[in-house]
Scaffold this motif. Structure first.
Motif, PDB file in Angstrom:
ATOM      1  N   ASP A  64       0.949  -1.172  -0.136  1.00 24.12           N
ATOM      2  CA  ASP A  64      -0.018  -0.010   0.115  1.00 24.12           C
ATOM      3  C   ASP A  64       0.934   1.449  -0.046  1.00 24.12           C
ATOM      4  O   ASP A  64       0.489   2.433  -0.731  1.00 24.12           O
ATOM      5  CB  ASP A  64      -0.788  -0.001   1.328  1.00 24.12           C
ATOM      6  N   TYR A  65       2.008   1.152   0.476  1.00 24.61           N
ATOM      7  CA  TYR A  65       2.985   2.153   0.801  1.00 24.61           C
ATOM      8  C   TYR A  65       4.325   1.747   0.575  1.00 24.61           C
ATOM      9  O   TYR A  65       4.524   0.506   0.797  1.00 24.61           O
ATOM     10  CB  TYR A  65       2.950   2.891   2.177  1.00 24.61           C
ATOM     11  N   ILE A  66       5.370   2.490   0.028  1.00 27.66           N
ATOM     12  CA  ILE A  66       6.544   2.110   0.011  1.00 27.66           C
ATOM     13  C   ILE A  66       7.339   3.166   0.745  1.00 27.66           C
ATOM     14  O   ILE A  66       7.152   4.332   0.565  1.00 27.66           O
ATOM     15  CB  ILE A  66       7.453   1.798  -1.352  1.00 27.66           C
ATOM     16  N   ILE A  67       8.492   2.666   1.449  1.00 31.09           N
ATOM     17  CA  ILE A  67       9.403   3.638   2.189  1.00 31.09           C
ATOM     18  C   ILE A  67      10.850   3.342   1.650  1.00 31.09           C
ATOM     19  O   ILE A  67      11.356   2.095   1.866  1.00 31.09           O
ATOM     20  CB  ILE A  67       9.433   3.366   3.749  1.00 31.09           C
ATOM     21  N   HIS A  68      11.321   4.171   1.107  1.00 32.84           N
ATOM     22  CA  HIS A  68      12.727   3.886   0.412  1.00 32.84           C
ATOM     23  C   HIS A  68      13.831   4.656   1.259  1.00 32.84           C
ATOM     24  O   HIS A  68      14.135   5.498   1.516  1.00 32.84           O
ATOM     25  CB  HIS A  68      12.732   4.700  -0.907  1.00 32.84           C
ATOM     26  N   LEU A  69      14.698   3.468   1.867  1.00 31.68           N
ATOM     27  CA  LEU A  69      15.782   3.917   2.713  1.00 31.68           C
ATOM     28  C   LEU A  69      17.145   3.357   2.140  1.00 31.68           C
ATOM     29  O   LEU A  69      18.134   3.935   2.811  1.00 31.68           O
ATOM     30  CB  LEU A  69      15.612   3.394   4.219  1.00 31.68           C
ATOM     31  N   ALA A  70      16.983   2.677   1.261  1.00 33.52           N
ATOM     32  CA  ALA A  70      18.269   1.896   0.781  1.00 33.52           C
ATOM     33  C   ALA A  70      19.308   3.169   0.229  1.00 33.52           C
ATOM     34  O   ALA A  70      19.088   4.053  -0.438  1.00 33.52           O
ATOM     35  CB  ALA A  70      17.856   0.934  -0.488  1.00 33.52           C
ATOM     36  N   GLY A  71      20.625   2.675   0.460  1.00 29.82           N
ATOM     37  CA  GLY A  71      21.736   3.700  -0.015  1.00 29.82           C
ATOM     38  C   GLY A  71      23.004   3.444   0.761  1.00 29.82           C
ATOM     39  O   GLY A  71      23.032   3.337   2.121  1.00 29.82           O
ATOM     40  N   GLU A  72      24.215   3.184   0.084  1.00 31.00           N
ATOM     41  CA  GLU A  72      25.509   3.027   0.549  1.00 31.00           C
ATOM     42  C   GLU A  72      25.976   4.528   1.261  1.00 31.00           C
ATOM     43  O   GLU A  72      25.500   5.397   1.387  1.00 31.00           O
ATOM     44  CB  GLU A  72      26.413   2.870  -0.389  1.00 31.00           C
ATOM     45  N   GLY A  73      26.566   3.975   2.712  1.00 33.90           N
ATOM     46  CA  GLY A  73      27.161   5.019   3.404  1.00 33.90           C
ATOM     47  C   GLY A  73      27.843   5.910   2.890  1.00 33.90           C
ATOM     48  O   GLY A  73      28.765   5.854   1.971  1.00 33.90           O
ATOM     49  N   ILE A  74      27.720   7.231   3.114  1.00 31.52           N
ATOM     50  CA  ILE A  74      28.182   8.487   2.651  1.00 31.52           C
ATOM     51  C   ILE A  74      29.820   8.478   3.022  1.00 31.52           C
ATOM     52  O   ILE A  74      30.800   8.798   2.251  1.00 31.52           O
ATOM     53  CB  ILE A  74      27.521   9.753   2.951  1.00 31.52           C
ATOM     54  N   VAL A  75      30.078   8.069   4.459  1.00 28.90           N
ATOM     55  CA  VAL A  75      31.452   8.299   5.091  1.00 28.90           C
ATOM     56  C   VAL A  75      32.032   6.710   5.141  1.00 28.90           C
ATOM     57  O   VAL A  75      32.787   7.040   6.224  1.00 28.90           O
ATOM     58  CB  VAL A  75      31.352   9.224   6.240  1.00 28.90           C
ATOM     59  N   GLU A  76      31.552   5.848   4.679  1.00 29.78           N
ATOM     60  CA  GLU A  76      32.228   4.508   4.786  1.00 29.78           C
ATOM     61  C   GLU A  76      33.787   4.448   4.394  1.00 29.78           C
ATOM     62  O   GLU A  76      34.561   3.561   4.804  1.00 29.78           O
ATOM     63  CB  GLU A  76      31.190   3.643   4.279  1.00 29.78           C
ATOM     64  N   LYS A  77      33.874   5.009   3.053  1.00 34.11           N
ATOM     65  CA  LYS A  77      34.984   4.759   2.395  1.00 34.11           C
ATOM     66  C   LYS A  77      35.460   6.088   1.568  1.00 34.11           C
ATOM     67  O   LYS A  77      34.489   6.998   1.548  1.00 34.11           O
ATOM     68  CB  LYS A  77      34.759   3.680   1.240  1.00 34.11           C
ATOM     69  N   ARG A  78      36.761   6.247   1.178  1.00 35.30           N
ATOM     70  CA  ARG A  78      36.852   7.274   0.397  1.00 35.30           C
ATOM     71  C   ARG A  78      36.107   7.569  -0.805  1.00 35.30           C
ATOM     72  O   ARG A  78      36.003   6.659  -1.320  1.00 35.30           O
ATOM     73  CB  ARG A  78      38.554   7.457   0.181  1.00 35.30           C
ATOM     74  N   TRP A  79      36.118   8.812  -1.283  1.00 41.21           N
ATOM     75  CA  TRP A  79      35.169   9.272  -2.223  1.00 41.21           C
ATOM     76  C   TRP A  79      35.982   9.006  -3.527  1.00 41.21           C
ATOM     77  O   TRP A  79      36.334   9.983  -4.277  1.00 41.21           O
ATOM     78  CB  TRP A  79      34.524  10.618  -2.548  1.00 41.21           C
ATOM     79  N   THR A  80      36.375   7.940  -3.998  1.00 40.22           N
ATOM     80  CA  THR A  80      36.858   7.744  -5.442  1.00 40.22           C
ATOM     81  C   THR A  80      35.761   7.810  -6.440  1.00 40.22           C
ATOM     82  O   THR A  80      34.561   7.796  -5.977  1.00 40.22           O
ATOM     83  CB  THR A  80      37.405   6.189  -5.515  1.00 40.22           C
ATOM     84  N   ALA A  81      36.074   7.905  -7.737  1.00 38.58           N
ATOM     85  CA  ALA A  81      35.113   8.005  -8.798  1.00 38.58           C
ATOM     86  C   ALA A  81      34.172   6.791  -8.620  1.00 38.58           C
ATOM     87  O   ALA A  81      32.871   7.050  -8.593  1.00 38.58           O
ATOM     88  CB  ALA A  81      35.832   8.009 -10.169  1.00 38.58           C
ATOM     89  N   LYS A  82      34.610   5.745  -8.599  1.00 42.51           N
ATOM     90  CA  LYS A  82      33.813   4.683  -8.420  1.00 42.51           C
ATOM     91  C   LYS A  82      32.820   4.521  -7.213  1.00 42.51           C
ATOM     92  O   LYS A  82      31.639   4.227  -7.154  1.00 42.51           O
ATOM     93  CB  LYS A  82      34.588   3.205  -8.383  1.00 42.51           C
ATOM     94  N   ARG A  83      33.215   4.977  -6.162  1.00 47.86           N
ATOM     95  CA  ARG A  83      32.555   5.253  -4.872  1.00 47.86           C
ATOM     96  C   ARG A  83      31.555   6.147  -4.923  1.00 47.86           C
ATOM     97  O   ARG A  83      30.408   5.948  -4.482  1.00 47.86           O
ATOM     98  CB  ARG A  83      33.596   5.367  -3.582  1.00 47.86           C
ATOM     99  N   LYS A  84      31.668   7.486  -5.655  1.00 44.00           N
ATOM    100  CA  LYS A  84      30.978   8.263  -5.831  1.00 44.00           C
ATOM    101  C   LYS A  84      29.688   7.801  -6.685  1.00 44.00           C
ATOM    102  O   LYS A  84      28.483   7.912  -6.329  1.00 44.00           O
ATOM    103  CB  LYS A  84      31.384   9.540  -6.462  1.00 44.00           C
TER     104      LYS A  84
END
Length: 303
Positions: A64-84
Motif C-alpha cells: 500500500d505504501y513504500i518507504i525507500h531507505l536504501a543507500g550506501e553510507g556516505i562516509v564509509e570509504k574514500r570518495w573515489t570516482a567508483k565510490r561516488k
C-alpha cells in the motif's frame, strides 16, 4: 486487513527501528533483501538484485505504501570516482526499478516516502538557516541529493503522493553515527574535528521514525521536509557534551583539517562542514519531537 508497507533498506540502522514502529502501529511490513531471510509473524521478505535489475514484483503489488531507505553510507570509504557512482546509484537505481514495476502494472500506491539528506544544501558552513526552499548546492553531496529526489519525482508523475525526508545525523543506541564515534570517547580519547565550528544538524532515531509514520498516516504530507533539530549544535559542542557524559573534559588538541583531508580525501568535507537546518515545516505539520536537547538525546543513546 492491515495496510502493508514495503521497505528498501529495511535491515539497516533506520530500517530496523522503523520496522518496529510500523508494526507497533498496526501495519504489516515487507522488506526487500538481497539475501534469503526467514519470514516472521510480522515481516515478509522479498528478493531483489540491483546488479541484475531484478525484483520480486509481488512485493510491489502487495504494498500500500513504500518507504525507500536504501543507500550506501556516505562516509564509509574514500570518495573515489567508483565510490561516488555507487553512492548515487544505490539511491536512485532502486527507485527506477520500483518505478518500472509500478508503471508496467498500473499500480497506484497510497504513498511513496523516500529518505533524502540535508546534504542537499551543500557541504559548507555558514550562518544561514536552511529551509526546504533554500538553494540546492552544486557540490557532490548537493548534486547526489538532487538526483535522488529527482528520481522520486518519477514516482510522483504516476499520480502517487510522494514525500522526501531530508535527514541530518541520526542518533541511536550503538548504531549509525555514534557507533563510529563513541569508542574513542568512551576510553577518554575524544576530541574536536577541524575548527569545531561546523554545525551538526541531528535527530534522534525515535523522532525520525515519528516523522516517517506521520508521512504515511497523514495524506496532507507531501514534498520535502527537513528532519533535524535546530539547536545550533556544532562539532565542538557535540564532542564536549559526549566527553562530559563519559565523565571527563576533552584534553586532546583538535584534529587539524589538513590531517583529516590527508586521510579522508574529498570525503573530509562531510565532517569539516555543516549548516543549520530548520525543522519548522514538519513541526507545523503536527510532529512533536521527543528529543530536542542534545545531552538528553545522547544520554538515551549511550550504552
Amino acid at each position: 486487513m492491515a495496510k502493508n508497507i514495503l521497505l528498501t533498506g529495511g535491515t539497516g540502522f533506520i530500517g530496523k527501528y522503523l520496522t518496529d514502529v510500523l508494526i507497533a502501529n498496526g501495519f504489516s511490513v515487507s522488506i526487500l533483501s538481497r539475501s534469503d531471510r526467514n519470514n516472521t509473524d510480522f515481516i515478509k521478505y522479498y528478493k531483489w538484485d540491483l546488479e541484475r535489475n531484478l525484483i520480486d514484483e509481488n512485493a510491489i503489488l502487495k504494498a500500500d505504501y513504500i518507504i525507500h531507505l536504501a543507500g550506501e553510507g556516505i562516509v564509509e570509504k574514500r570518495w573515489t570516482a567508483k565510490r561516488k557512482k555507487n553512492i548515487l546509484e544505490s539511491r536512485t537505481q532502486p527507485i527506477e526499478l520500483i518505478y518500472s514495476v509500478l508503471e508496467k502494472n498500473n499500480k497506484l500506491l497510497k504513498g511513496f516516502v523516500s529518505a533524502s539528506a540535508v546534504g542537499i544544501y551543500g557541504a559548507e558552513t555558514s550562518n544561514e538557516i536552511c529551509t526546504e526552499n533554500s538553494p540546492h548546492a552544486n557540490d557532490f553531496l548537493g548534486l547526489t541529493c538532487q538526483k535522488w529526489e529527482h528520481a522520486v519525482d518519477k514516482i510522483e508523475s504516476l499520480g502517487i503522493r510522494t514525500v522526501k525526508i531530508r535527514t541530518g545525523i541520526v542518533l541511536g543506541r550503538n548504531e549509525g553515527f555514534l557507533k563510529k564515534l563513541t569508542p574513542g570517547f568512551k576510553i577518554g580519547f575524544g576530541t574536536v574535528l577541524g575548527t569545531g565550528k561546523q554545525y551538526l544538524p541531528w535527530i534522534h532515531i525515535e523522532d525520525l521514525c515519528i516523522i516517517y509514520l506521520k508521512a504515511i498516516q497523514d495524506e496532507q504530507i507531501n514534498g520535502a521536509y527537513n528532519a533535524t533539530v535546530l539547536d545550533n549544535t556544532t562539532n565542538a559542542i557535540l564532542s564536549k557534551t559526549l566527553a562530559n557524559l563519559y565523565g571527563y573534559s576533552i584534553w586532546l588538541p583538535k584534529i587539524p583539517a589538513f590531517i583529516l583531508k590527508l586521510f579522508l580525501g574529498e570525503m573530509s568535507v562531510a565532517v569539516l562542514n555543516g549548516q543549520r537546518v530548520s525543522s519548522e515545516k514538519i513541526k507545523k505539520a503536527g510532529v512533536h519531537f521527543l528529543y530536542e536537547d542534545l545531552k538528553t538525546a545522547l544520554s538515551n543513546c549511550l550504552p
